[in-house]
Design a protein around this motif. Structure first.
Motif, short mmCIF file in Angstrom:
data_model
loop_
_atom_site.label_atom_id
_atom_site.label_comp_id
_atom_site.label_asym_id
_atom_site.label_seq_id
_atom_site.Cartn_x
_atom_site.Cartn_y
_atom_site.Cartn_z
N THR A 148 19.83 -51.78 16.65
CA THR A 148 19.08 -52.98 17.05
C THR A 148 18.82 -52.96 18.56
N GLY A 149 17.67 -53.47 18.94
CA GLY A 149 17.31 -53.51 20.35
C GLY A 149 16.97 -52.13 20.89
N GLN A 150 16.74 -51.18 20.00
CA GLN A 150 16.40 -49.80 20.38
C GLN A 150 17.36 -49.21 21.40
N ARG A 151 18.63 -49.59 21.26
CA ARG A 151 19.63 -49.04 22.17
C ARG A 151 20.18 -47.75 21.60
N LYS A 152 20.89 -47.01 22.45
CA LYS A 152 21.66 -45.88 21.92
C LYS A 152 22.93 -46.48 21.32
N LEU A 153 23.43 -45.86 20.27
CA LEU A 153 24.64 -46.39 19.63
C LEU A 153 25.77 -46.55 20.66
N GLU A 154 25.88 -45.58 21.54
CA GLU A 154 26.93 -45.60 22.58
C GLU A 154 26.83 -46.84 23.46
N ASN A 155 25.61 -47.36 23.61
CA ASN A 155 25.42 -48.52 24.50
C ASN A 155 25.39 -49.84 23.73
N SER A 156 25.61 -49.78 22.44
CA SER A 156 25.58 -51.01 21.65
C SER A 156 26.98 -51.63 21.65
N ASP A 157 27.14 -52.74 20.92
CA ASP A 157 28.46 -53.37 20.83
C ASP A 157 29.26 -52.84 19.64
N CYS A 158 28.84 -51.72 19.07
CA CYS A 158 29.55 -51.15 17.90
C CYS A 158 31.05 -51.11 18.18
N THR A 159 31.82 -51.59 17.22
CA THR A 159 33.28 -51.64 17.41
C THR A 159 33.96 -50.36 16.96
N LEU A 160 33.19 -49.48 16.34
CA LEU A 160 33.72 -48.23 15.78
C LEU A 160 34.66 -48.48 14.61
N CYS A 161 34.46 -49.61 13.92
CA CYS A 161 35.33 -49.89 12.77
C CYS A 161 35.12 -48.87 11.66
N GLY A 162 33.94 -48.27 11.60
CA GLY A 162 33.69 -47.21 10.61
C GLY A 162 33.34 -47.72 9.22
N GLN A 163 33.15 -49.04 9.07
CA GLN A 163 32.83 -49.56 7.73
C GLN A 163 31.47 -49.07 7.25
N CYS A 164 30.55 -48.83 8.19
CA CYS A 164 29.24 -48.31 7.76
C CYS A 164 29.39 -46.88 7.25
N ILE A 165 30.38 -46.16 7.77
CA ILE A 165 30.61 -44.78 7.31
C ILE A 165 31.13 -44.79 5.87
N THR A 166 32.13 -45.63 5.63
CA THR A 166 32.75 -45.58 4.30
C THR A 166 31.84 -46.18 3.22
N HIS A 167 30.78 -46.87 3.64
CA HIS A 167 29.83 -47.39 2.65
C HIS A 167 28.55 -46.58 2.57
N CYS A 168 28.41 -45.57 3.39
CA CYS A 168 27.21 -44.70 3.34
C CYS A 168 27.35 -43.80 2.11
N PRO A 169 26.31 -43.73 1.26
CA PRO A 169 26.46 -42.93 0.04
C PRO A 169 26.32 -41.43 0.28
N VAL A 170 25.75 -41.08 1.43
CA VAL A 170 25.57 -39.66 1.74
C VAL A 170 26.30 -39.38 3.07
N ALA A 171 25.85 -38.42 3.84
CA ALA A 171 26.55 -38.14 5.10
C ALA A 171 25.70 -38.51 6.30
N ALA A 172 24.84 -39.52 6.14
CA ALA A 172 24.02 -39.92 7.29
C ALA A 172 24.90 -40.51 8.38
N LEU A 173 25.97 -41.19 7.97
CA LEU A 173 26.94 -41.71 8.94
C LEU A 173 28.28 -41.05 8.69
N HIS A 174 28.86 -40.53 9.71
CA HIS A 174 30.18 -39.92 9.56
C HIS A 174 30.93 -39.96 10.88
N ALA A 175 32.22 -39.65 10.80
CA ALA A 175 33.02 -39.66 12.03
C ALA A 175 33.00 -38.26 12.64
N ARG A 176 33.11 -38.22 13.94
CA ARG A 176 33.19 -36.93 14.62
C ARG A 176 34.41 -36.16 14.07
#
Ligand code: HC0
Ligand code: SF4
Length: 570
Positions: A178-206
């Motif tokens: 949102t706001g066309q920011r880089k993820l690193e500059n967003s308020d993302c908490t790194l909770c990872g809930q979007c990763i565990t709900h992604c059905p493929v590997a578009a989101l994953h942890a380093r």
């Protein structure tokens, strides 16, 4: 009740039931890539199409409710053909290099394509790799995104963070920040809930585990590993072993097979956290009362990231205690280096966590004990541990149980329940009761704080002192609770917050089971371990007592402050 037929089977279900749920009630599983109950019911993927007799068009089953007399076909020729075409269309915009994909074998798109017998990609494209290594712990590989919208909805509806949004239109539609920011500059908490709900590997942890193999191969390096409470409930889920077979003792054996020199346990430092945080709470009790504010727990790094960006005015009310992960690192690089008689620079401290934000926490510059380098050198998720075990072809079922190493491998049941929502509070209350009254309570007497409700609260009488506590999990719930506190509608003395629903057992680094929520069964496993543990009180951990006697002095001592506390600045 509504009566209908699905694949010629008579079905009777309550009004308001979706066609998908009605089918499931008679054992018919309709495939889907985007559906998440109550979270994502927008039929974005078009895979759950079914045929309704008498209608020209196919309907989606996840968001259409049953009607009296309906006749539904889930596998008619029309449905088969449309489902196949829709999967092919998704594949046309998907990087399908499955053999080198992190989610290979655990990808919803891969299984559906395979189940449908799609042996090639009819519309291949040349995908260019986005390049490794990446620095930020949360990685998005845009070429894998199938635009199912789950990440958008989970981040928004469950975590209340609204980080992801739809960008562009038509065939160029994609998901962006949102706001066309880089993820690193967003308020993302790194909770990872979007990763565990992604059905493929578009989101994953380093992934960081390859670097550890180099350390293990270096004879000058001594590798230590600590394992978080919640990991023991889930580490072998993706390896085909049940929770009963995958005991903590077998996990310790697997970690030794992998080559770690010392296998320790974060529940040791969870007990240490209780000593520090519990003592801090008692010492701040009067001043907190004056401010009319509670003290908040500080062990969940997703919550810490949340509070810093969303409610910076509450940072002074965080406990100054570092998390058990960081306390473990600080103690291992000082006290344990002394026990071994080696220079701390030879120690490489690894932690296995159910969490993505822990990767970030270990990199916060001000979290480290002065002049000792990093408390924790490398953080792996539970998923990475499973991958390491698979890579070395370790057969979990053939392992004998082994004990953890000492002295940083002994923990109490109170330390074990840290991994489930309410557990840190319960552990703290067990010891606070002792510190206030001089005697132990019955260990299960604070069970009111257990459960799956968004938050639980309790008012306790501790030797004449009234203590009001609450435990909340999930950041959307946390925001609601904080707003109530700030409006003066709720009054507490001590509040536990965990960013992930259900606590660390539901963490963003835990194994992924598409659409299935396992936090509560994993939490039950921790309560069973607590019950079985001969030690139920953090203040009775003999190794923690020994650490104070030989090295730290007493809780909140100068040494303890230097190693075990932080100001949450940066
Ligand atoms: Fe947790 Fe922890 S309980 S945050 O959820 O406090 O990740 O399991 O390791 O550090 O102990 C995670 C889990 C931990 C820490 C502990 C705390
Ligand atoms: Fe949202 Fe959590 Fe994902 Fe960050 S990690 S984008 S806060 S769900």
């Amino acid at each position: 009740m509504v009566n209908l037929k699905i694949d010629k089977i008579d079905v009777s279900v309550p009004e308001g039931t979706t066609v998908m749920e009605a089918a499931a009630s008679v054992g018919i599983k309709i495939p889907s890539l985007c559906y998440l109950k109550n979270i994502n019911e927008i039929a974005a993927c078009r895979i759950c199409l079914v045929e309704l007799k008498g209608k020209d068009k196919l309907i989606t089953s996840c968001n259409n409710v049953v009607q009296e007399g309906m006749e539904i076909y889930t596998n008619s020729p029309k449905v088969r053909s449309a489902r196949r075409t829709n999967v092919q269309l998704i594949l046309s915009q998907h990087d399908s290099r499955c053999t080198t994909c992190l989610r290979s074998g655990n990808c919803a798109l891969q299984s559906i394509a395979n189940d449908l017998g799609l042996m090639d990609n009819p519309f291949p494209d040349d995908w260019v790799d986005e390049g490794w290594p990446r620095k930020y712990p949360l990685v998005r590989t845009s070429q894998k995104c199938i635009r199912c919208m789950r990440c958008v909805q989970v981040c928004d509806k469950i975590q209340g963070m609204n980080i992801w949004d739809v960008a562009n239109t038509g065939s160029r539609t994609t998901i962006g920040v949102t706001g066309q920011r880089k993820l690193e500059n967003s308020d993302c908490t790194l909770c990872g809930q979007c990763i565990t709900h992604c059905p493929v590997a578009a989101l994953h942890a380093r992934e960081d585990w390859q670097g550890i193999l180099d350390k293990m191969a270096d004879p000058d390096v001594i590798t230590l590993v600590q394992v978080a409470p919640a990991v023991r409930t889930a580490w072998a889920e993706s390896l085909g072993f049940s929770r009963e077979e995958a005991t903590p003792g077998r996990m310790a054996a697997a970690l030794r097979r992998l080559g770690f020199d010392y296998v320790f346990d974060t529940i040791f430092s969870a007990d240490l956290t209780i000593m520090e945080e519990g003592s801090e709470f008692l010492s701040r009790f009067d001043s907190l009362k004056e401010d009319g504010m509670p003290m908040f727990t500080s062990c969940c790094p997703g919550w810490i990231r949340f509070v810093k960006t969303q409610y910076p005015q509450l940072v002074p009310y965080l406990s100054s205690a570092k998390s058990p992960q960081q306390m473990f690192g600080a103690v291992s690089k000082t006290y344990f280096a002394k026990v071994l008689g080696v220079d701390p620079s030879r120690l490489f401290c690894v932690s296995i966590m159910p969490c993505v934000a822990k990767k970030h926490e270990a990199d916060i510059p001000t979290i480290n004990a002065a002049e000792k380098g990093k408390d924790v050198d490398c953080v792996l998720t539970t998923r990475e541990l499973a991958r390491m075990i698979r890579a070395d072809r370790i057969v979990v079922g053939a392992l004998q149980e082994e004990p953890f190493d000492q002295p940083l491998g002994l923990g109490t049941g109170a330390g074990e329940i840290f991994g489930v929502t309410g557990g840190v509070m319960e552990a703290a209350l067990r010891s606070a009761y002792y510190l206030i009254t001089g005697k132990n309570p019955e260990p299960d007497s604070f069970r009111e704080i257990r459960g799956q409700e968004p938050w639980r609260e309790s008012e306790l009488n501790m030797g004449g002192t009234r203590v009001r506590v609450a435990a909340v999990s999930g950041l959307g719930n946390t925001r609601k609770l904080i707003e109530k506190i700030l409006r003066g509608e709720k009054h507490y003395d001590f509040v536990e917050v965990m960013a992930c629903p259900g606590g660390c057992v539901g963490g963003g680094g835990q194994p992924i089971h598409d659409g299935e929520e396992l936090a509560s069964v994993r939490g039950e496993a921790l309560y069973r371990l607590d019950k079985k543990n001969p030690l139920r009180f953090s203040h009775e951990n003999p190794c923690v007592q020994q650490l104070y006697k030989e090295y730290l002095g007493e809780p909140l001592s100068e040494k303890a402050h230097e190693l075990l506390h932080t100001d949450h600045n940066s």
